[in-house]
Design a protein around this motif. Structure first.
Motif, PDB file in Angstrom:
ATOM      1  N   LEU A 259     -17.999 -22.224  11.113  1.00 57.71           N
ATOM      2  CA  LEU A 259     -17.017 -22.432  10.051  1.00 57.71           C
ATOM      3  C   LEU A 259     -17.645 -23.074   8.816  1.00 57.71           C
ATOM      4  CD1 LEU A 259     -13.995 -21.721   9.945  1.00 57.71           C
ATOM      5  CD2 LEU A 259     -13.499 -24.125  10.338  1.00 57.71           C
ATOM      6  N   ASP A 260     -18.555 -24.025   9.021  1.00 56.86           N
ATOM      7  CA  ASP A 260     -19.230 -24.667   7.890  1.00 56.86           C
ATOM      8  C   ASP A 260     -19.965 -23.647   7.032  1.00 56.86           C
ATOM      9  OD1 ASP A 260     -18.390 -27.201   8.395  1.00 56.86           O
ATOM     10  OD2 ASP A 260     -20.210 -27.865   9.400  1.00 56.86           O
ATOM     11  N   ASP A 261     -20.610 -22.677   7.690  1.00 60.71           N
ATOM     12  CA  ASP A 261     -21.363 -21.655   6.962  1.00 60.71           C
ATOM     13  C   ASP A 261     -20.422 -20.736   6.183  1.00 60.71           C
ATOM     14  OD1 ASP A 261     -23.795 -22.614   7.915  1.00 60.71           O
ATOM     15  OD2 ASP A 261     -23.690 -21.391   9.738  1.00 60.71           O
ATOM     16  N   ILE A 262     -19.251 -20.447   6.771  1.00 62.30           N
ATOM     17  CA  ILE A 262     -18.268 -19.602   6.082  1.00 62.30           C
ATOM     18  C   ILE A 262     -17.767 -20.311   4.835  1.00 62.30           C
ATOM     19  CG2 ILE A 262     -16.007 -18.495   6.245  1.00 62.30           C
ATOM     20  CD1 ILE A 262     -16.515 -18.207   9.268  1.00 62.30           C
ATOM     21  N   VAL A 263     -17.481 -21.604   4.964  1.00 60.64           N
ATOM     22  CA  VAL A 263     -17.015 -22.389   3.816  1.00 60.64           C
ATOM     23  C   VAL A 263     -18.067 -22.395   2.714  1.00 60.64           C
ATOM     24  CG1 VAL A 263     -16.458 -24.719   3.026  1.00 60.64           C
ATOM     25  CG2 VAL A 263     -15.429 -23.853   5.111  1.00 60.64           C
ATOM     26  N   LYS A 264     -19.321 -22.535   3.086  1.00 58.48           N
ATOM     27  CA  LYS A 264     -20.400 -22.530   2.094  1.00 58.48           C
ATOM     28  C   LYS A 264     -20.468 -21.197   1.362  1.00 58.48           C
ATOM     29  CE  LYS A 264     -23.309 -25.976   4.370  1.00 58.48           C
ATOM     30  NZ  LYS A 264     -24.564 -26.220   5.128  1.00 58.48           N
ATOM     31  N   GLU A 265     -20.269 -20.097   2.108  1.00 51.15           N
ATOM     32  CA  GLU A 265     -20.293 -18.774   1.482  1.00 51.15           C
ATOM     33  C   GLU A 265     -19.114 -18.590   0.536  1.00 51.15           C
ATOM     34  OE1 GLU A 265     -21.384 -15.175   3.626  1.00 51.15           O
ATOM     35  OE2 GLU A 265     -21.949 -16.401   5.345  1.00 51.15           O
ATOM     36  N   ILE A 266     -17.946 -19.081   0.963  1.00 50.45           N
ATOM     37  CA  ILE A 266     -16.761 -19.012   0.101  1.00 50.45           C
ATOM     38  C   ILE A 266     -17.029 -19.794  -1.178  1.00 50.45           C
ATOM     39  CG2 ILE A 266     -14.361 -19.773  -0.167  1.00 50.45           C
ATOM     40  CD1 ILE A 266     -13.993 -19.236   2.833  1.00 50.45           C
ATOM     41  N   HIS A 267     -17.580 -20.972  -1.002  1.00 52.16           N
ATOM     42  CA  HIS A 267     -17.889 -21.823  -2.145  1.00 52.16           C
ATOM     43  C   HIS A 267     -18.855 -21.122  -3.096  1.00 52.16           C
ATOM     44  CE1 HIS A 267     -18.688 -25.486  -4.405  1.00 52.16           C
ATOM     45  NE2 HIS A 267     -19.967 -25.272  -4.246  1.00 52.16           N
ATOM     46  N   GLN A 268     -19.857 -20.455  -2.533  1.00 48.39           N
ATOM     47  CA  GLN A 268     -20.856 -19.772  -3.352  1.00 48.39           C
ATOM     48  C   GLN A 268     -20.232 -18.636  -4.154  1.00 48.39           C
ATOM     49  OE1 GLN A 268     -24.248 -18.373  -1.169  1.00 48.39           O
ATOM     50  NE2 GLN A 268     -25.406 -17.879  -3.001  1.00 48.39           N
ATOM     51  N   VAL A 269     -19.384 -17.845  -3.488  1.00 49.42           N
ATOM     52  CA  VAL A 269     -18.725 -16.721  -4.171  1.00 49.42           C
ATOM     53  C   VAL A 269     -17.824 -17.238  -5.290  1.00 49.42           C
ATOM     54  CG1 VAL A 269     -17.067 -14.842  -3.916  1.00 49.42           C
ATOM     55  CG2 VAL A 269     -18.842 -15.169  -2.195  1.00 49.42           C
ATOM     56  N   GLN A 270     -17.009 -18.263  -4.975  1.00 46.71           N
ATOM     57  CA  GLN A 270     -16.089 -18.814  -5.969  1.00 46.71           C
ATOM     58  C   GLN A 270     -16.846 -19.436  -7.137  1.00 46.71           C
ATOM     59  OE1 GLN A 270     -12.422 -17.774  -4.204  1.00 46.71           O
ATOM     60  NE2 GLN A 270     -12.873 -18.626  -6.191  1.00 46.71           N
TER      61      GLN A 270
ATOM     62  N   GLU B 153     -17.221 -16.652 -15.506  1.00 47.77           N
ATOM     63  CA  GLU B 153     -16.062 -16.819 -16.393  1.00 47.77           C
ATOM     64  C   GLU B 153     -16.346 -17.819 -17.499  1.00 47.77           C
ATOM     65  OE1 GLU B 153     -12.936 -17.957 -13.747  1.00 47.77           O
ATOM     66  OE2 GLU B 153     -12.586 -15.913 -13.023  1.00 47.77           O
ATOM     67  N   LEU B 154     -17.206 -18.803 -17.201  1.00 47.67           N
ATOM     68  CA  LEU B 154     -17.556 -19.833 -18.181  1.00 47.67           C
ATOM     69  C   LEU B 154     -18.767 -19.445 -19.026  1.00 47.67           C
ATOM     70  CD1 LEU B 154     -17.112 -22.974 -15.906  1.00 47.67           C
ATOM     71  CD2 LEU B 154     -15.682 -22.374 -17.870  1.00 47.67           C
ATOM     72  N   GLY B 155     -19.311 -18.248 -18.770  1.00 50.51           N
ATOM     73  CA  GLY B 155     -20.465 -17.780 -19.528  1.00 50.51           C
ATOM     74  C   GLY B 155     -21.772 -18.420 -19.109  1.00 50.51           C
ATOM     75  N   ILE B 156     -21.821 -18.895 -17.872  1.00 46.67           N
ATOM     76  CA  ILE B 156     -23.029 -19.541 -17.351  1.00 46.67           C
ATOM     77  C   ILE B 156     -23.854 -18.543 -16.542  1.00 46.67           C
ATOM     78  CG2 ILE B 156     -23.889 -21.345 -15.799  1.00 46.67           C
ATOM     79  CD1 ILE B 156     -21.267 -22.873 -16.380  1.00 46.67           C
ATOM     80  N   SER B 157     -25.125 -18.444 -16.849  1.00 46.58           N
ATOM     81  CA  SER B 157     -26.006 -17.554 -16.104  1.00 46.58           C
ATOM     82  C   SER B 157     -26.269 -18.123 -14.708  1.00 46.58           C
ATOM     83  CB  SER B 157     -27.337 -17.394 -16.843  1.00 46.58           C
ATOM     84  OG  SER B 157     -28.277 -16.688 -16.047  1.00 46.58           O
ATOM     85  N   THR B 158     -26.223 -17.269 -13.694  1.00 45.49           N
ATOM     86  CA  THR B 158     -26.462 -17.714 -12.321  1.00 45.49           C
ATOM     87  C   THR B 158     -27.842 -17.324 -11.820  1.00 45.49           C
ATOM     88  OG1 THR B 158     -25.549 -15.657 -11.415  1.00 45.49           O
ATOM     89  CG2 THR B 158     -24.001 -17.469 -11.794  1.00 45.49           C
ATOM     90  N   GLU B 159     -28.551 -16.549 -12.603  1.00 40.64           N
ATOM     91  CA  GLU B 159     -29.846 -16.007 -12.168  1.00 40.64           C
ATOM     92  C   GLU B 159     -30.872 -17.099 -11.870  1.00 40.64           C
ATOM     93  OE1 GLU B 159     -33.133 -12.655 -13.611  1.00 40.64           O
ATOM     94  OE2 GLU B 159     -31.312 -13.032 -14.772  1.00 40.64           O
ATOM     95  N   GLY B 160     -31.416 -17.061 -10.654  1.00 40.08           N
ATOM     96  CA  GLY B 160     -32.486 -17.970 -10.261  1.00 40.08           C
ATOM     97  C   GLY B 160     -32.077 -19.410 -10.045  1.00 40.08           C
ATOM     98  N   LYS B 161     -30.779 -19.676 -10.020  1.00 37.70           N
ATOM     99  CA  LYS B 161     -30.312 -21.065  -9.869  1.00 37.70           C
ATOM    100  C   LYS B 161     -29.869 -21.352  -8.439  1.00 37.70           C
ATOM    101  CE  LYS B 161     -28.722 -21.421 -14.650  1.00 37.70           C
ATOM    102  NZ  LYS B 161     -27.564 -21.516 -15.563  1.00 37.70           N
ATOM    103  N   GLU B 162     -30.271 -22.522  -7.953  1.00 36.94           N
ATOM    104  CA  GLU B 162     -29.802 -22.960  -6.646  1.00 36.94           C
ATOM    105  C   GLU B 162     -28.338 -23.347  -6.760  1.00 36.94           C
ATOM    106  OE1 GLU B 162     -32.180 -26.047  -5.028  1.00 36.94           O
ATOM    107  OE2 GLU B 162     -34.012 -24.834  -4.923  1.00 36.94           O
ATOM    108  N   LEU B 163     -27.644 -23.260  -5.641  1.00 43.74           N
ATOM    109  CA  LEU B 163     -26.205 -23.504  -5.645  1.00 43.74           C
ATOM    110  C   LEU B 163     -25.858 -24.908  -6.145  1.00 43.74           C
ATOM    111  CD1 LEU B 163     -23.717 -21.862  -4.935  1.00 43.74           C
ATOM    112  CD2 LEU B 163     -23.741 -22.901  -2.672  1.00 43.74           C
ATOM    113  N   LYS B 164     -26.644 -25.885  -5.737  1.00 43.18           N
ATOM    114  CA  LYS B 164     -26.389 -27.262  -6.144  1.00 43.18           C
ATOM    115  C   LYS B 164     -26.488 -27.417  -7.662  1.00 43.18           C
ATOM    116  CE  LYS B 164     -28.079 -31.983  -5.363  1.00 43.18           C
ATOM    117  NZ  LYS B 164     -29.030 -32.811  -4.583  1.00 43.18           N
ATOM    118  N   ALA B 165     -27.522 -26.815  -8.253  1.00 46.96           N
ATOM    119  CA  ALA B 165     -27.718 -26.901  -9.701  1.00 46.96           C
ATOM    120  C   ALA B 165     -26.615 -26.159 -10.440  1.00 46.96           C
ATOM    121  CB  ALA B 165     -29.082 -26.337 -10.075  1.00 46.96           C
TER     122      ALA B 165
END
Length: 276
Positions: A95-106, A113-125
């Motif tokens: 379940l923890d892994d599913i939540v992390k994936e949901i978080h990543q997609v969202q 939507e905010l115009g932020i590039s996601t390329e090459g960025k870690e999820l935390k950053a």
């Protein structure tokens, strides 16, 4: 740790899953988000009857199960349904892994939507950048200067400004009041205002009961606006249907915390968790 009611807990859970919205200072991470979503045993004050109805509405067998078991199954079912909506495979995953994936997609969706590039960025950053951008956008809307301010200080200023604005709209004095006390007063006043507008009687009822009736009314109204069939369905069944098939509309329908979610969270823990 304050206890929060089952309805409030599920609503906050869905709100957190549906949108990356947290006034946390500095280090915003997946670990923190996952931990917040998985606060469960010992922290939720479940109403057994409400919980049973919700479980039955979701097709969960309730016979012979205690409250904690049912609460866990409801939570898991909601998370997995949300994952399915987002196209995330859940079979064989923790379940923890599913939540992390949901978080990543969202988070990725919100970044775009905010115009932020996601390329090459870690999820935390990326999470920190999304948080910072949202916070600064919110501050700008409120006329709060952002230059040279630490995120922690800016978040506090935004929270206080929004809360005081809401208090003013509701005719509540803010003079000399701590933020949590003011949040509680605002929350109580908002519930009573909503009750009046929706025709919900407050006579001989505690705040928790009034809040629940207000929530039920909003669910039925929201379902009707979405064109859902409501005949013979409970508020739990309709809420589950809305969150499964129309989650993006839930905030617009005022069914989950948004915009001023910070004082909603404060006051849920104060009052909605009290037993009837």
């Amino acid at each position: 740790m304050r206890k929060i009611s089952f309805i409030c807990a599920i609503t906050l859970l869905l709100g957190l899953l549906g949108s990356f919205q947290a006034f946390a200072a500095g280090d915003v991470s997946v670990k923190q988000d996952s931990k917040e979503l998985h606060k469960h045993k010992g922290h939720f004050n479940h109403d057994p009857e409400m919980l049973k109805k919700q479980a039955e509405a979701m097709g969960i067998e309730t016979e012979g199960k205690d409250t904690e078991t049912l609460a866990k199954e409801v939570k898991e079912t909601m998370i997995k349904k949300r994952a399915k909506m987002l196209g995330i495979e859940t079979a064989g995953k923790e379940l923890d892994d599913i939540v992390k994936e949901i978080h990543q997609v969202q988070l990725t969706k919100e970044a775009k939507e905010l115009g932020i590039s996601t390329e090459g960025k870690e999820l935390k950053a990326l999470a920190k950048e999304v948080f910072e951008t949202r916070l600064k956008n919110e501050a700008k809307e409120l006329g709060i200067p952002t230059e040279g301010k630490e995120l922690k200080d800016l978040a506090k200023e935004v929270r206080e400004t929004e809360l005081k604005r809401a208090a003013k709209e509701l005719g509540i004095s803010t003079e000399g009041k701590e933020l949590k006390l003011l949040a509680k007063e605002v929350h109580e006043a908002q519930i009573k205002k909503d009750a009046k507008e929706l025709g919900v009687s407050v006579d001989n009822k505690n705040l928790h009961q009034v809040a629940h009736e207000v929530w039920k009314k909003k669910v039925f109204q929201g379902a009707e606006k979405l064109g859902l069939k409501t005949e013979g369905k409970s508020s739990f069944e309709l809420f589950e249907e809305i969150m499964t098939n129309h989650a993006d509309k839930a905030k617009e329908l005022n069914l989950i915390p948004h915009k001023r979610g910070m004082f909603h969270f404060f006051s849920c823990s104060e009052d909605l968790g009290k037993n009837k």
